[in-house]
Design a protein around this motif. Structure first.
Motif, mmCIF file in Angstrom:
data_model
loop_
_atom_site.group_PDB
_atom_site.id
_atom_site.type_symbol
_atom_site.label_atom_id
_atom_site.label_comp_id
_atom_site.label_asym_id
_atom_site.label_seq_id
_atom_site.Cartn_x
_atom_site.Cartn_y
_atom_site.Cartn_z
ATOM 1 N N HIS A 140 0.831 -1.201 0.000
ATOM 2 C CA HIS A 140 0.000 0.000 0.000
ATOM 3 C C HIS A 140 0.864 1.249 0.000
ATOM 4 O O HIS A 140 0.613 2.197 -0.760
ATOM 5 N N HIS A 141 1.893 1.286 0.845
ATOM 6 C CA HIS A 141 2.791 2.434 0.914
ATOM 7 C C HIS A 141 3.433 2.687 -0.446
ATOM 8 O O HIS A 141 3.511 3.832 -0.908
ATOM 9 N N GLU A 142 3.912 1.640 -1.089
ATOM 10 C CA GLU A 142 4.588 1.789 -2.376
ATOM 11 C C GLU A 142 3.630 2.334 -3.424
ATOM 12 O O GLU A 142 3.983 3.231 -4.203
ATOM 13 N N ARG A 143 2.418 1.823 -3.459
ATOM 14 C CA ARG A 143 1.437 2.263 -4.442
ATOM 15 C C ARG A 143 0.986 3.708 -4.161
ATOM 16 O O ARG A 143 0.835 4.504 -5.078
ATOM 17 N N PHE A 144 0.780 4.023 -2.904
ATOM 18 C CA PHE A 144 0.282 5.343 -2.506
ATOM 19 C C PHE A 144 1.231 6.450 -2.944
ATOM 20 O O PHE A 144 0.788 7.557 -3.279
ATOM 21 N N GLN A 145 2.534 6.153 -2.942
ATOM 22 C CA GLN A 145 3.525 7.182 -3.200
ATOM 23 C C GLN A 145 3.959 7.267 -4.660
ATOM 24 O O GLN A 145 4.862 8.045 -4.996
ATOM 25 N N LEU A 146 3.326 6.508 -5.548
ATOM 26 C CA LEU A 146 3.716 6.539 -6.951
ATOM 27 C C LEU A 146 3.568 7.934 -7.541
ATOM 28 O O LEU A 146 2.630 8.663 -7.235
ATOM 29 N N ALA A 147 4.479 8.275 -8.428
ATOM 30 C CA ALA A 147 4.504 9.621 -8.995
ATOM 31 C C ALA A 147 3.256 9.943 -9.804
ATOM 32 O O ALA A 147 2.884 11.107 -9.942
#
Length: 201
Positions: free
Chosen positions: A53-60
């Motif tokens: 979730h963290h990785e997806r949330f922070q996508l450019a």
């Protein structure tokens, strides 16, 4: 050409909410309610754990179009404003650049039934159609997601499309979907008083 979210003075305030652009530090607060089964049922992507979730949330390509809604100091929902070009013939394509947007929302079930999602959705319409000067705003949901399309109707959007068995749910069922829309001209005719925004303090 319409303005973009970068041109807005943040935060925005409604009667009960503060709305601002999301930051990477908001990921934990959003994960808290997005992992709830009643919320995850309707999400486009089901993240398997907090790290993904963290990785997806922070996508450019995701974070810049994500907003969060706070009630007091607590994040109770996240909002989408995905601005894009309207379809246009080549000779007038420049006038359609950035003229439309898709909006969406996800709210903590703990605050359901208090009208906060409706308040936020109304604020998104005002943001898009008044502050940004867009021509048209749309919102899409599964037809079974009754809470979502009822919010769309409460803020004055009209059901434009009912697509039959058009969307494959992760349960394996083919579900109907609804598209709602509102033009700036329609918003102006309605009086646009349903969710007043207050200037930042």
């Amino acid at each position: 050409m319409p303005l973009t979210l970068d041109n807005v003075t943040w935060p925005l305030r409604t009667e009960r909410l503060t709305i601002r652009r999301a930051t990477p530090q908001d990921a934990d607060a959003v994960w808290r309610y997005r992992r709830d089964p009643s919320v995850a049922e309707w999400m486009y992507r089901l993240e398997q754990d907090q790290r993904s979730h963290h990785e997806r949330f922070q996508l450019a390509d995701q974070l810049p179009q994500t907003l969060v809604a706070l009630h007091g100091d607590t994040i109770i929902g996240d909002l989408l404003v995905r601005q894009h070009d309207a379809w246009a013939q080549d000779e007038v394509a420049a006038k359609a650049a950035g003229a439309t947007a898709e909006i969406g929302w996800v709210f903590d079930p703990a605050v359901q039934g208090r009208g906060l999602a409706t308040e936020a959705a109304g604020a998104l319409l005002r943001l898009c159609l008044e502050s940004l000067g867009l021509h048209r705003v749309t919102a899409i949901c599964f037809s079974d997601n009754t809470a979502s399309w009822r919010v769309m109707e409460k803020v004055g959007m009209r059901r434009e499309t009912h697509a039959v068995a058009e969307s494959l749910h992760r349960s394996g069922r083919w579900l109907d979907s609804y598209t709602y829309a509102l033009l700036r001209s329609e918003w102006e005719e309605q009086g646009s008083d349903s969710s007043p925004l207050h200037p930042p303090q």
